[in-house]
Design a protein around this motif. Structure first.
Motif, PDB file in Angstrom:
ATOM      1  N   ILE A 100       0.884  -1.174   0.000  1.00  0.00           N
ATOM      2  CA  ILE A 100       0.000   0.000   0.000  1.00  0.00           C
ATOM      3  C   ILE A 100       0.915   1.215   0.000  1.00  0.00           C
ATOM      4  O   ILE A 100       1.742   1.380   0.904  1.00  0.00           O
ATOM      5  N   ALA A 101       0.805   2.001  -1.058  1.00  0.00           N
ATOM      6  CA  ALA A 101       1.755   3.094  -1.270  1.00  0.00           C
ATOM      7  C   ALA A 101       1.045   4.362  -1.734  1.00  0.00           C
ATOM      8  O   ALA A 101       1.636   5.200  -2.390  1.00  0.00           O
ATOM      9  N   GLY A 102      -0.227   4.488  -1.427  1.00  0.00           N
ATOM     10  CA  GLY A 102      -0.893   5.721  -1.831  1.00  0.00           C
ATOM     11  C   GLY A 102      -2.303   5.465  -2.327  1.00  0.00           C
ATOM     12  O   GLY A 102      -2.895   4.455  -1.977  1.00  0.00           O
ATOM     13  N   PRO A 103      -2.818   6.400  -3.107  1.00  0.00           N
ATOM     14  CA  PRO A 103      -2.146   7.527  -3.744  1.00  0.00           C
ATOM     15  C   PRO A 103      -1.727   8.662  -2.791  1.00  0.00           C
ATOM     16  O   PRO A 103      -0.953   9.524  -3.179  1.00  0.00           O
ATOM     17  N   GLY A 104      -2.211   8.669  -1.540  1.00  0.00           N
ATOM     18  CA  GLY A 104      -1.718   9.629  -0.542  1.00  0.00           C
ATOM     19  C   GLY A 104      -0.751   8.905   0.375  1.00  0.00           C
ATOM     20  O   GLY A 104       0.118   8.182  -0.090  1.00  0.00           O
ATOM     21  N   ASP A 105      -0.924   9.086   1.683  1.00  0.00           N
ATOM     22  CA  ASP A 105      -0.061   8.381   2.627  1.00  0.00           C
ATOM     23  C   ASP A 105      -0.875   7.304   3.345  1.00  0.00           C
ATOM     24  O   ASP A 105      -1.904   7.617   3.969  1.00  0.00           O
ATOM     25  N   PRO A 106      -0.443   6.051   3.306  1.00  0.00           N
ATOM     26  CA  PRO A 106      -1.213   4.966   3.926  1.00  0.00           C
ATOM     27  C   PRO A 106      -1.534   5.207   5.398  1.00  0.00           C
ATOM     28  O   PRO A 106      -2.608   4.841   5.869  1.00  0.00           O
ATOM     29  N   LEU A 107      -0.603   5.852   6.122  1.00  0.00           N
ATOM     30  CA  LEU A 107      -0.840   6.039   7.552  1.00  0.00           C
ATOM     31  C   LEU A 107      -1.626   7.321   7.852  1.00  0.00           C
ATOM     32  O   LEU A 107      -1.971   7.594   8.999  1.00  0.00           O
ATOM     33  N   ALA A 108      -1.917   8.101   6.815  1.00  0.00           N
ATOM     34  CA  ALA A 108      -2.907   9.175   6.969  1.00  0.00           C
ATOM     35  C   ALA A 108      -4.308   8.620   6.717  1.00  0.00           C
ATOM     36  O   ALA A 108      -5.295   9.353   6.848  1.00  0.00           O
ATOM     37  N   ASN A 109      -4.379   7.361   6.334  1.00  0.00           N
ATOM     38  CA  ASN A 109      -5.652   6.654   6.097  1.00  0.00           C
ATOM     39  C   ASN A 109      -5.601   5.312   6.824  1.00  0.00           C
ATOM     40  O   ASN A 109      -5.736   4.251   6.211  1.00  0.00           O
ATOM     41  N   PRO A 110      -5.359   5.332   8.149  1.00  0.00           N
ATOM     42  CA  PRO A 110      -5.024   4.053   8.815  1.00  0.00           C
ATOM     43  C   PRO A 110      -6.151   3.022   8.775  1.00  0.00           C
ATOM     44  O   PRO A 110      -5.876   1.826   8.654  1.00  0.00           O
ATOM     45  N   GLU A 111      -7.398   3.463   8.889  1.00  0.00           N
ATOM     46  CA  GLU A 111      -8.469   2.463   8.944  1.00  0.00           C
ATOM     47  C   GLU A 111      -8.561   1.705   7.636  1.00  0.00           C
ATOM     48  O   GLU A 111      -8.671   0.468   7.619  1.00  0.00           O
ATOM     49  N   LYS A 112      -8.507   2.428   6.494  1.00  0.00           N
ATOM     50  CA  LYS A 112      -8.579   1.764   5.192  1.00  0.00           C
ATOM     51  C   LYS A 112      -7.349   0.873   4.971  1.00  0.00           C
ATOM     52  O   LYS A 112      -7.456  -0.249   4.466  1.00  0.00           O
ATOM     53  N   THR A 113      -6.199   1.368   5.355  1.00  0.00           N
ATOM     54  CA  THR A 113      -4.962   0.611   5.147  1.00  0.00           C
ATOM     55  C   THR A 113      -4.983  -0.691   5.938  1.00  0.00           C
ATOM     56  O   THR A 113      -4.753  -1.781   5.392  1.00  0.00           O
ATOM     57  N   PHE A 114      -5.291  -0.598   7.236  1.00  0.00           N
ATOM     58  CA  PHE A 114      -5.219  -1.808   8.053  1.00  0.00           C
ATOM     59  C   PHE A 114      -6.394  -2.747   7.789  1.00  0.00           C
ATOM     60  O   PHE A 114      -6.261  -3.962   7.916  1.00  0.00           O
ATOM     61  N   LYS A 115      -7.543  -2.192   7.421  1.00  0.00           N
ATOM     62  CA  LYS A 115      -8.656  -3.062   7.045  1.00  0.00           C
ATOM     63  C   LYS A 115      -8.286  -3.898   5.810  1.00  0.00           C
ATOM     64  O   LYS A 115      -8.584  -5.088   5.727  1.00  0.00           O
ATOM     65  N   THR A 116      -7.611  -3.251   4.868  1.00  0.00           N
ATOM     66  CA  THR A 116      -7.168  -3.967   3.660  1.00  0.00           C
ATOM     67  C   THR A 116      -6.205  -5.086   4.041  1.00  0.00           C
ATOM     68  O   THR A 116      -6.335  -6.227   3.579  1.00  0.00           O
TER      69      THR A 116
END
Ligand code: CLF
Ligand code: SF4
Length: 520
Positions: A134-150
């Motif tokens: 997961i590398a974007g299109p913004g910052d994965p850790l500025a979107n933690p719920e979506k990133t970790f859910k994925t």
């Protein structure tokens, strides 16, 4: 925000033996400074015998962490993270995060559920796809719920796929425990500076504690958070790669200091990437006329840092929805419409069977290279180094026609063997039946420091022009392994020098017209 509370139901896999792995990383990170020729296979170019087993197991199928693996294994990105918490002067938010991407391409944003379906679709179609990033299109850790859910969804349905994350590092210290909890054992942090004076020229602002912070103050917070996050990750045995964007006149010299700082905090690999900047990208740097480095400037900086730590040189600055081997882009085959219509069966056994075949090919390649290396034993030409360019579409073979190559891989040849040192993107020469002369000029400029170019096939016309430019076109190793062929070519090169048929010259100055090198 730490979102770990929303993920409590996730059944994480066995924890890693973190202390042990961390100790191995710490032992390994001196590689390259431990004496010897300095040319030993190391870092992203390291093989099974160069790394502790635990680390080799983590990197051997990761196309970014192992240069060798990138010929054989693919990665994919899912674009689930649209927001960002900082502003970089090389970024235009219309495009993907330029820390792991190049400007001018945009990704189709996905929900975690769409992303999970896409991963299964790709994994079923491309069995050598081993890593989900997961590398974007913004910052994965500025979107933690979506990133970790994925990550949660993919861990459950495709447990053999390694999880990877790339971040600007501002929010990293808040999420290290969650990253460890989900067995994300490869994290990239983009660190472009450790000095706030330099940082203020790269980052106009960050969003921090619910407000915008500007200038040096912002850069100081960012560097503190990045370095702290790096330390926290390596303390937990998570392999960390640091990406740095080389911006001539801004941080190019400073990156040597960055390299030392990240090495001392346990980073496994340093990837210095060129700034890609043009007015049409609409970025601050693009509009200000800030140029990127030349391939030669980039290589010189990478070379100067290599004594300090392991350098990555095969990065392709992929887009946030990239799919396939590094350097190829199969994302158009997996648009949301297409994947939602696909019937997907995740067959772990057939993936394993396919990957076993890949391993056989890879072992054959390594054995062939090692056997060829024996022919250089006893050669007394330690000061002779040449570069060669290679047209390839993967599998570590010379299997691309000159006219079809969109990039050339560059290898440095010496009595130590063949070492990958970078790639050069070029315009296609073959334009459907005829050769494009302007493209040929561009290609020659891109590889003008190379003594030879290895191809599967080449026409008479470009062959003659290359010879006139002092670059020897070589098609005798068509479809053979790259490194084995390169070593064989180098042995022949040394023999020709000894017989007086050619004269070895500094790279880029060799002239092989009429079969003879002429000293510059
Ligand atoms: Fe993707 Fe990055 Fe993981 Fe690789 S890419 S998140 S580490 S899986 Fe690789 Fe692409 Fe370079 Fe990134 S080539 S841009 S380094
Ligand atoms: Fe753009 Fe990535 Fe920088 Fe955010 S971190 S501003 S998305 S390049």
């Amino acid at each position: 925000m730490d979102d770990s509370h929303s993920l409590e139901s996730f059944d994480v896999a066995q924890a890693e033996p973190l202390d042990a792995v961390m100790q191995k990383i710490a032992e390994h990170k001196g590689c390259g400074t431990s004496g010897g020729s300095g040319k030993a296979s190391c870092g992203s170019g390291a093989g099974e015998n160069d790394l502790p087993q635990e680390i080799w197991d983590k990197v051997k199928n990761h196309p970014c962490y192992s240069e060798e693996a990138h010929h054989h294994y693919a990665r994919m990105h899912v674009a689930v993270a649209p927001a960002c918490n900082i502003q970089c002067n090389y970024c235009n938010r219309k495009y993907d995060c330029a820390n792991e991407s190049r400007p001018g391409v945009v990704s189709e944003k996905l929900t975690p559920e769409q992303a999970a379906k896409k991963v299964l679709a790709v994994a079923s179609t491309i069995p050598q796809m081993t890593v989900l990033g997961i590398a974007g299109p913004g910052d994965p850790l500025a979107n933690p719920e979506k990133t970790f859910k994925t990550f949660e969804l993919i861990s459950k349905t495709a447990p053999d796929i390694k999880l990877c994350l790339s971040t600007n590092g501002l929010a990293l210290p808040d999420h290290v425990d969650t990253i460890a909890k989900y067995n994300v054992d490869h994290v990239t942090i983009t660190i472009n500076m450790i000095d706030a004076e330099v940082g203020a020229q790269i980052y106009p602002w960050i969003f921090w504690n619910h407000k915008r912070v500007y200038g040096k103050e912002a850069a100081q917070i960012l560097t503190d958070r990045q370095l702290r996050g790096l330390e926290m990750l390596t303390e937990r045995g998570i392999l960390c790669k640091v990406n740095s964007v080389m911006i001539p006149g801004v941080n190019d010299k400073h990156l040597v200091e960055v390299n030392k700082a990240v090495k001392s905090r346990g980073a496994f690999l340093h990837n210095i990437m060129p700034l890609i900047s043009a007015p049409e990208h609409g970025t601050v740097f693009g509009l200000n006329g800030q140029r990127g480095p030349t391939a030669q400037e980039l290589k010189a900086l990478q070379d100067s840092c290599e004594g300090e730590m392991n350098m990555m040189r095969h990065c392709r600055q992929c887009r946030a929805d990239a799919v396939g081997l590094l350097g190829e882009d199969r994302s158009a085959e997996f648009t949301t419409d297409k994947i939602m219509a696909m019937e997907v069966t995740y067959d772990l056994d057939s993936r394993k069977a396919y990957q076993s075949k890949v391993e056989e090919e890879r072992l054959a390649k390594v054995a062939a290279k090692n056997a060829e290396l024996q022919t250089l034993a006893g050669e007394e030409a330690a000061d002779v180094e040449i570069l060669v360019a290679v047209a390839t579409k993967g599998s570590g073979r010379i299997n691309e026609h000159f006219g079809h190559a969109k990039e050339f891989q560059v290898y440095e040849l010496s009595t130590s063997g063949a070492k990958f040192v970078g790639h050069r993107r070029v315009d296609l020469y073959c334009q459907g039946g005829y050769g494009e002369e302007d493209s040929l000029d561009t290609i020659i400029r891109a590889i003008n420091d190379c003594t030879a170019v290895f191809v599967a096939k080449i026409g008479h016309c470009p062959k003659d022009t290359l010879l006139e430019a002092g670059i020897e076109p070589v098609d005798q190793y068509a479809f053979e392994f790259i490194e084995q062929s390169a070593i064989a070519y180098f042995k022949d090169y040394l023999d020709r020098v000894k017989r007086g048929e050619i004269t070895h010259t500094a790279r880029g100055d060799a002239d092989i017209r009429q079969g003879a090198f002429i000293s510059a």
